[in-house]
Design an enzyme around this catalytic site. Structure first.
Site, PDB file in Angstrom:
ATOM      1  N   HIS A   1       0.861  -1.191   0.000  1.00 18.54           N
ATOM      2  CA  HIS A   1       0.000   0.000   0.000  1.00 18.54           C
ATOM      3  C   HIS A   1       0.894   1.236   0.000  1.00 18.54           C
ATOM      4  O   HIS A   1       1.746   1.399   0.871  1.00 18.54           O
ATOM      5  CB  HIS A   1      -0.934  -0.004   1.204  1.00 18.54           C
ATOM      6  CG  HIS A   1      -2.019  -1.028   1.104  1.00 18.54           C
ATOM      7  ND1 HIS A   1      -2.432  -1.787   2.173  1.00 18.54           N
ATOM      8  CD2 HIS A   1      -2.782  -1.421   0.037  1.00 18.54           C
ATOM      9  CE1 HIS A   1      -3.401  -2.613   1.779  1.00 18.54           C
ATOM     10  NE2 HIS A   1      -3.618  -2.408   0.489  1.00 18.54           N
TER      11      HIS A   1
ATOM     12  N   ARG B   1      -3.205   5.044  -1.928  1.00 16.70           N
ATOM     13  CA  ARG B   1      -3.074   3.670  -1.425  1.00 16.70           C
ATOM     14  C   ARG B   1      -2.855   2.635  -2.531  1.00 16.70           C
ATOM     15  O   ARG B   1      -2.054   1.717  -2.390  1.00 16.70           O
ATOM     16  CB  ARG B   1      -4.353   3.324  -0.657  1.00 16.70           C
ATOM     17  CG  ARG B   1      -4.556   1.852  -0.292  1.00 16.70           C
ATOM     18  CD  ARG B   1      -5.895   1.703   0.405  1.00 16.70           C
ATOM     19  NE  ARG B   1      -6.340   0.318   0.556  1.00 16.70           N
ATOM     20  CZ  ARG B   1      -6.190  -0.398   1.660  1.00 16.70           C
ATOM     21  NH1 ARG B   1      -5.606   0.130   2.718  1.00 16.70           N
ATOM     22  NH2 ARG B   1      -6.638  -1.639   1.730  1.00 16.70           N
TER      23      ARG B   1
ATOM     24  N   GLU C   1       1.315  -5.240  10.799  1.00 17.75           N
ATOM     25  CA  GLU C   1       0.825  -3.866  10.757  1.00 17.75           C
ATOM     26  C   GLU C   1       1.669  -3.099  11.767  1.00 17.75           C
ATOM     27  O   GLU C   1       1.491  -3.263  12.979  1.00 17.75           O
ATOM     28  CB  GLU C   1      -0.665  -3.784  11.117  1.00 17.75           C
ATOM     29  CG  GLU C   1      -1.590  -4.484  10.136  1.00 17.75           C
ATOM     30  CD  GLU C   1      -1.861  -3.696   8.874  1.00 17.75           C
ATOM     31  OE1 GLU C   1      -1.370  -2.543   8.775  1.00 17.75           O
ATOM     32  OE2 GLU C   1      -2.561  -4.205   7.992  1.00 17.75           O
TER      33      GLU C   1
ATOM     34  N   HIS D   1       3.048  -4.030   6.533  1.00 14.22           N
ATOM     35  CA  HIS D   1       2.088  -2.941   6.336  1.00 14.22           C
ATOM     36  C   HIS D   1       2.161  -1.972   7.524  1.00 14.22           C
ATOM     37  O   HIS D   1       2.922  -2.177   8.461  1.00 14.22           O
ATOM     38  CB  HIS D   1       0.661  -3.498   6.275  1.00 14.22           C
ATOM     39  CG  HIS D   1       0.349  -4.314   5.072  1.00 14.22           C
ATOM     40  ND1 HIS D   1      -0.572  -3.939   4.134  1.00 14.22           N
ATOM     41  CD2 HIS D   1       0.836  -5.519   4.655  1.00 14.22           C
ATOM     42  CE1 HIS D   1      -0.653  -4.867   3.193  1.00 14.22           C
ATOM     43  NE2 HIS D   1       0.189  -5.836   3.481  1.00 14.22           N
TER      44      HIS D   1
ATOM     45  N   GLU E   1       1.941   3.689   3.083  1.00 15.04           N
ATOM     46  CA  GLU E   1       2.466   3.107   4.322  1.00 15.04           C
ATOM     47  C   GLU E   1       3.990   3.172   4.326  1.00 15.04           C
ATOM     48  O   GLU E   1       4.683   2.158   4.252  1.00 15.04           O
ATOM     49  CB  GLU E   1       1.923   1.678   4.473  1.00 15.04           C
ATOM     50  CG  GLU E   1       0.399   1.667   4.573  1.00 15.04           C
ATOM     51  CD  GLU E   1      -0.234   0.276   4.518  1.00 15.04           C
ATOM     52  OE1 GLU E   1       0.505  -0.724   4.485  1.00 15.04           O
ATOM     53  OE2 GLU E   1      -1.472   0.192   4.499  1.00 15.04           O
TER      54      GLU E   1
END
Length: 265
Positions: free
Chosen positions: A24, A82, A226, A152, A27
């Site tokens: 993405h 994104r 994440e 991510h 990020e």
């Protein structure tokens, strides 16, 4: 797309881990981590016993920036972009979400068929060239790839399959145990707390994700990180947090790699 292979040359085929960053575009801490990892893996070989053992025994494929065109777009035009930057005839909207474009429950739960949506699943499975390239490489090398790690941000989570359905993975107990151990190791450095669990129930349902696809292909240890934070800065994580985020994440990656190394089949 530049893919690096890190490992000691042995003259024979070695088991491997595949890691990608920047699926993405916005990020930014994700590509920063892959760059950090590459530098540390190469520069500490021979002095860091854990890294040396890992690279002696395994290879690590690192894709520093998955969504290259999207990433460039965030630097030049729209910081919060994104998706990819592909174009479709007849649609004014650009791009698809590469993490909804894999063949894992494609375009069902948590994915949109609207080309203007941030979670647009794409015109078809692997319609995005970036996704197709990665999928082709992993399929071609699946006999040696024993783990898949995708990086991510944000939310401080360590996720594993499934995200496209609520069913537990066949290896759920082991995957959870490894994730919790990795999260505990990560927390030991700066106290950063991570939550571990299957994607669908830990964050939200999302079909077409790369970790689910890799797991269903047969890559048992498939995880999505994440990274920091939990929302104060979100995608705009300040520069001062790059190094500590990378340092603690490295501990978790090494923990997972060590488990994979001990459980090679």
């Amino acid at each position: 797309m530049h893919l690096l292979k890190i490992g000691r040359r042995t003259g024979s085929t070695k088991p491997a881990i595949f890691m990608d960053c920047g699926i993405h575009a916005r990020e930014w801490i994700s590509p920063a981590f892959c760059q950090w990892f590459i530098n540390k893996a190469v520069s500490t070989y021979g002095t860091d016993s854990q890294m040396t053992s890992l690279l002696d025994t395994m290879d690590i494929f690192v894709l520093p920036v998955f969504n290259i065109d999207g990433y460039e777009h965030t630097w030049k035009i729209d910081r919060m972009w994104r998706k990819t930057r592909s174009r479709r005839n007849g649609s004014p909207c650009v791009g698809a979400d590469p993490n909804r474009n894999f063949d894992a429950g494609w375009c069902t739960l948590g994915a949109s068929s609207n080309p203007c949506s941030d979670t647009y699943c794409g015109a078809s499975v692997e319609s995005e060239i970036e996704v197709r390239n990665v999928a082709d490489f992993i399929r071609k090398n699946k006999s040696v790839i024993k783990a898949y790690l995708t990086i991510h941000s944000y939310s401080q989570l360590l996720l594993f399959p499934y995200s496209y359905k609520y069913d537990l993975a066949a290896d759920h107990n082991e995957l959870l145990q490894v994730a919790e151990g990795a999260a505990e190791t990560l927390r030991s450095l700066y106290g950063t707390r991570y939550t571990s669990g299957p994607g669908a129930t830990t964050i939200y349902p999302a079909a077409g994700g790369s970790d689910d696809w890799a797991y269903d292909l047969g890559v048992k240890y498939s995880y999505t990180f994440e990274l920091r934070d939990t929302g104060r800065y979100g995608f705009l994580l300040p520069e001062s947090q790059i190094q500590p985020t990378c340092e603690e994440t490295m501990l978790a990656v090494k923990y997972i790699a060590a488990h994979v190394l001990k459980n090679l089949v």
